[in-house]
Structure formats: C-alpha cells, structure tokens
Design an enzyme around this catalytic site. Structure first.
Site, PDB file in Angstrom:
ATOM      1  N   CYS A   1     -23.969  -7.960  -6.190  1.00 28.65           N
ATOM      2  CA  CYS A   1     -22.529  -7.668  -6.196  1.00 28.65           C
ATOM      3  C   CYS A   1     -22.039  -7.651  -4.751  1.00 28.65           C
ATOM      4  CB  CYS A   1     -22.277  -6.321  -6.861  1.00 28.65           C
ATOM      5  SG  CYS A   1     -20.597  -5.724  -6.619  1.00 28.65           S
TER       6      CYS A   1
ATOM      7  N   CYS B   1     -20.257  -4.245  -1.818  1.00 24.13           N
ATOM      8  CA  CYS B   1     -20.810  -3.494  -0.680  1.00 24.13           C
ATOM      9  C   CYS B   1     -21.676  -4.428   0.159  1.00 24.13           C
ATOM     10  CB  CYS B   1     -21.683  -2.335  -1.154  1.00 24.13           C
ATOM     11  SG  CYS B   1     -20.755  -1.034  -1.995  1.00 24.13           S
TER      12      CYS B   1
ATOM     13  N   PHE C   1       4.675   0.267  10.695  1.00 24.25           N
ATOM     14  CA  PHE C   1       3.827  -0.125   9.559  1.00 24.25           C
ATOM     15  C   PHE C   1       3.591   1.137   8.706  1.00 24.25           C
ATOM     16  CE2 PHE C   1       2.781  -2.575  13.360  1.00 24.25           C
ATOM     17  CZ  PHE C   1       2.985  -3.884  12.942  1.00 24.25           C
TER      18      PHE C   1
ATOM     19  N   ASN D   1       2.901   7.864   4.695  1.00 27.25           N
ATOM     20  CA  ASN D   1       1.636   8.619   4.747  1.00 27.25           C
ATOM     21  C   ASN D   1       1.495   9.430   6.043  1.00 27.25           C
ATOM     22  OD1 ASN D   1      -1.048   9.210   3.788  1.00 27.25           O
ATOM     23  ND2 ASN D   1      -1.845   7.609   5.141  1.00 27.25           N
TER      24      ASN D   1
ATOM     25  N   GLU E   1       8.703  -0.791   8.241  1.00 25.91           N
ATOM     26  CA  GLU E   1       7.708  -1.393   7.363  1.00 25.91           C
ATOM     27  C   GLU E   1       8.356  -2.632   6.748  1.00 25.91           C
ATOM     28  OE1 GLU E   1       4.558  -0.680   5.637  1.00 25.91           O
ATOM     29  OE2 GLU E   1       5.280  -2.408   4.505  1.00 25.91           O
TER      30      GLU E   1
ATOM     31  N   ASP F   1      10.564  -6.569   9.635  1.00 24.06           N
ATOM     32  CA  ASP F   1       9.359  -7.361   9.904  1.00 24.06           C
ATOM     33  C   ASP F   1       9.015  -7.129  11.378  1.00 24.06           C
ATOM     34  OD1 ASP F   1       7.511  -9.214  10.665  1.00 24.06           O
ATOM     35  OD2 ASP F   1       8.429 -10.878   9.579  1.00 24.06           O
TER      36      ASP F   1
ATOM     37  N   CYS G   1      -7.605  -1.148  11.280  1.00 24.62           N
ATOM     38  CA  CYS G   1      -8.659  -1.555  10.332  1.00 24.62           C
ATOM     39  C   CYS G   1      -9.411  -2.766  10.872  1.00 24.62           C
ATOM     40  CB  CYS G   1      -8.064  -1.830   8.954  1.00 24.62           C
ATOM     41  SG  CYS G   1      -6.707  -3.002   8.986  1.00 24.62           S
TER      42      CYS G   1
END
Ligand SMILES: C[S@@+](CC[C@H](N)C(=O)[O-])C[C@H]1O[C@@H](n2cnc3c(N)ncnc32)[C@H](O)[C@@H]1O
Length: 436
Positions: free
Chosen positions: A80, A83, A298, A303, A319, A347, A392
């Site tokens: 799979c 991961c 963003f 949050n 955003e 944007d 990220c």
C-alpha cells in the site's frame, strides 16, 4: 499479449532519500527501493522505470538494519502506498525528517539560531482526512490507497493511520460499494472527520439508481457517519439525505476556546493532534500584543486567524478559496470575534502591490509551492517585525528563508511537527525576526 517479466535485483542500500526510499546503484543505474534501509542488502522487484531511474520494492531482509521496525505496524506495508516509512523505527523517522530540513537550510545558506526538538503526537489513527480510490477487479471492488509506484488501488481491509471511525468501518464501506448495482460509477471516496462526527463524500460519474442511494443510506446509518454525494466538482457536493441535519462537521481548539465548522471538502489539517500543537506554538511565537495588526496569509477557514484574534490582535486573513473564506467568516461570527478578524478572497501569488494592508506580524501557511513571488514585497513592509511560517515543503521553505534572510530577517527558531507519521511528509514551523 505476453506479460513483461518483472526484473529482480540484489542491491546494497546506501542512503534514504527524501521520499523514504533506499538509494542504491545497480549496473551503474540509480535505483530507489521501498522497504529498504541504509546498510541493508535486499532482494527487490523493479516496478517502475522513470527518467532513467528504476523504482523497486524489496522483500524484508532476513538481517535488517538496527533501525528497522519489524514487523511494521500495518500488514499492508509496503504494498500500500499510503505510508513510506513504516519499516523505520519512529525516533529515526523524526531524525530523518529533521535532518532533511536542516540540510536544505544549510544548502540555502540559512543557519537557524535555535532548532526545537521535533514535536510528535499519536503515531496511528491520525488521518482525519483522506481520499480512497475504488477499482473494480472482476466481481471484486477494491477500496483503498493507491499502491506504491502505481495508480492501482491497494487490496486492504484495515488501515493503521486512518482515524478510528474510518478504520473500523473500512470493511463495511467496501461491502456497501461492492453491493451497488453500478459500482464502476464510483471512482473515489473522500473521508473527513471532526471531533465527534465523520463523513464520506462519494464521487459518482453518473446519476445513482434509487436502489444504490438506498444502499448508501443504509451504510451511512450502520457506520454512524454522514454520507455526501459528489456528482461533479466540489460545488456539487450535497448530503445524500437532505434531512441529515447540519451540513457541517466541527472541531474545537480548546487552548483558545474556539470551535470551527467546516464542510468535508474544505481544507482542514489532516492531523488534529499535531494541528493543536502547531497552532499553539505558531501563535505563541508570533506573540502579537493586543491591538497589533496581523496578516494570516493562506488562512483557510481561519485555523490560525481566530486564535490570534482571541489574543486581541486585529487579524486580516487572505485565501484563494472562496468557500474557505465563507467558512472563516462564519467561524469568526460563531466565536464572537467579528470586531477582531476580517477575511478576503485573494490570489496571493498574483495579488498586486497594495492589495494587503502593511502589518507588524505575519503568519504564512502556503501550499507546497511556497510563499510565492510577493514574499519580497511583504518582507519590505517597514513595520513588519516577526513572521511565523508554517510549511509543508522543506525545499520551498528553505528557498523562502533565504529570501527573508537577504531582506533582513533572522530565522530565530525552527522545528518539525510530525503531521504524517510513517510517511515522508515534513511539516515545519519557522519563526523569523527582523534584525536590529
Ligand atoms: C496549507 S493550507 C493552509 C490553510 C490554513 N492555514 C489551515 O491551517 O487550515 C494552504 C492554503 O492556501 C490556499 N491557497 C492555495 N493557493 C493560493 C493562492 N494562490 N492564493 C491564496 N491562497 C492559496 C489553499 O486554498 C489552502 O487553504
């Protein structure tokens, strides 16, 4: 047609690459091997060839490296593709991710003043959002993550990383979809969970029959989840049962006394445990005094914006996704913060100079592509003191850190947050302070 024979090779692994694959050389050729660690001699099958590199999957070696996690937590690893690092001891996974971040920062010529210890939370059942593929194979319907090096859907009847309600109900979901009159019309199902409720978004390529709608409704009732249908793009998502109550899921951030409502297709962080640590530390590091102006770029559904507003800052959130901005406004109002926070669809990669107000504090949480070409313009705001940058992608973070350093900002603190244990994903929080 004759089937191409799968090539089998024996190699010694030299290093672990950024995707969690073991790197080796076979007859002068670059090979990347899944389920293989540095120092191991492995027997592997070549599953993909791309741009001169062979991608292979190893049998678990009889004598593994000291760092090997054997057996891995999940029975479906390494086939799979959900991961990449289940075969690596967890503390070494963290070291590998931190090492990757520090290496790219060094290559960019950025030396952080302080490196925080990696922040980690639950290692299993942390995925509150996911997309599963569906594939009809004869009379069998597979529902799962994609296989490694392939677009095929994995055969799996459990998952150690999906949030528990999704993991427990996976066989029931598979049975329900396989029982449809037209299972081939469903290419994927998206999963999204809040604190107490969870939802399935079933994409279907043509209208479903009444009998199939009834089967899906029956699944929803048995699983305890909500079911949404998606006949076209995200705008078309709607509850299967219009009497299902609220359209929203919800999560809380008790550190700041906040509750957020969101739709299953809105962007929300995948791992709620790590999200709470990340928000707390980003907001505390930015530490704007009451009344200071903060831009949350963003911002998604707010949050980070709402905790900053809760501390008394005046928050301006931007955003590109209009649905997220609608939700940010809804959440601002539900939490009684309308005097503290305002939001706008922009944007940010193409915004003209002067679109944003010049603020003292900046929170950045861009997609993988990084902060974009306007970073230089924002860094030149004369009153800007401090930036909390959530990333990220170590590569774009390092590149943006280099730009900020050139423009007079020091990386005073950096550290990784393990948002996706057992994958190669690296999430970073960096805090930049204007020099002098
Ligand atoms: C990593 S998410 C962060 C969202 C939010 N900060 C959170 O914690 O939930 C990145 C966000 O950037 C938004 N985005 C992507 N491209 C953009 C652009 N060109 N301009 C503005 N926002 C963009 C996405 O819609 C997404 O909400």
């Amino acid at each position: 047609m004759a089937r191409r024979r799968v090539r089998e090779i024996d190699v010694v692994i030299e290093t672990l690459d950024t995707d969690g694959l073991g790197s080796a050389t076979y007859e002068d050729r670059d090979v990347r091997v899944r389920n293989a660690l540095p120092g191991e001699s492995v027997h592997a099958r070549v599953l993909k060839r791309r741009r001169g590199i062979w991608y292979a999957q190893a049998d678990t070696p009889e004598v593994g490296a000291l760092d090997r996690q054997a057996p891995p937590p999940c029975a479906f690893f390494p086939r799979c593709g959900g991961c990449a690092l289940q075969h690596l001891a967890y503390d070494v996974q963290l070291k590998h991710k931190e090492g990757r971040l520090l290496r790219v920062l060094e290559q960019a010529g950025v030396r952080p003043q302080k490196v925080r210890l990696p922040v980690a939370g639950p290692r299993l059942h942390y995925r509150y959002k996911a997309r599963l593929g569906c594939r009809l194979l004869g009379s069998e319907l597979l529902v799962g993550f994609r296989e490694a090096f392939s677009s095929r859907v994995s055969r799996m009847d459990s998952c150690q990383t999906l949030a528990l309600p999704f993991a427990r109900n996976l066989p029931l979901l598979q049975e329900a979809l396989a029982g449809l009159e037209q299972p081939h019309l469903v290419p994927q199902v998206e999963l999204a969970a809040g604190d107490t409720e969870f939802a399935y978004v079933v994409r279907h390529l043509q209208p479903l029959t009444e009998a199939d709608r009834a089967r899906l409704l029956c699944f929803a009732r048995n699983s305890g989840g909500r079911l949404y249908l998606q006949p076209e793009g995200y705008d078309s998502v709607h509850p299967l049962d219009p009497d299902d109550g609220s359209d929203y899921l919800a999560y809380s951030n008790l550190d700041f006394g906040l509750r957020y409502q969101f739709r299953p297709t809105d962007f929300t962080q995948v791992n709620p445990y790590m999200n709470r640590s990340l928000v707390r530390n980003a907001v505390l590091a930015l530490d704007p005094p009451a009344g200071a102006n903060v831009a949350d770029l963003f911002c998604g559904i707010g949050n980070f914006s709402l905790p900053l507003a809760r501390l008394g800052a005046r928050v301006h959130g931007y955003e590109a996704a209009s649905a997220s901005i609608e939700r940010a406004q809804l959440n601002t109002s539900l939490n009684g913060l309308t005097n503290q926070a305002q939001f706008q669809v922009v944007d940010l990669y193409h915004a003209e100079g002067g679109t944003l107000p010049e603020v003292e504090f900046l929170l950045l949480d861009p997609p993988r592509s990084g902060a974009g070409p306007n970073l230089r313009q924002w860094a030149a705001w004369p009153r800007l003191e401090r930036i909390a940058y959530v990333s990220c992608s170590p590569d774009t973070f390092a590149e943006d850190a280099r730009v900020l350093q050139q423009l007079g900002f020091e990386l005073v603190e950096v550290g990784i947050y393990d948002m996706f244990p057992h994958t190669a994903h690296v999430e970073t929080l960096g805090v930049f302070q204007r020099r002098g």
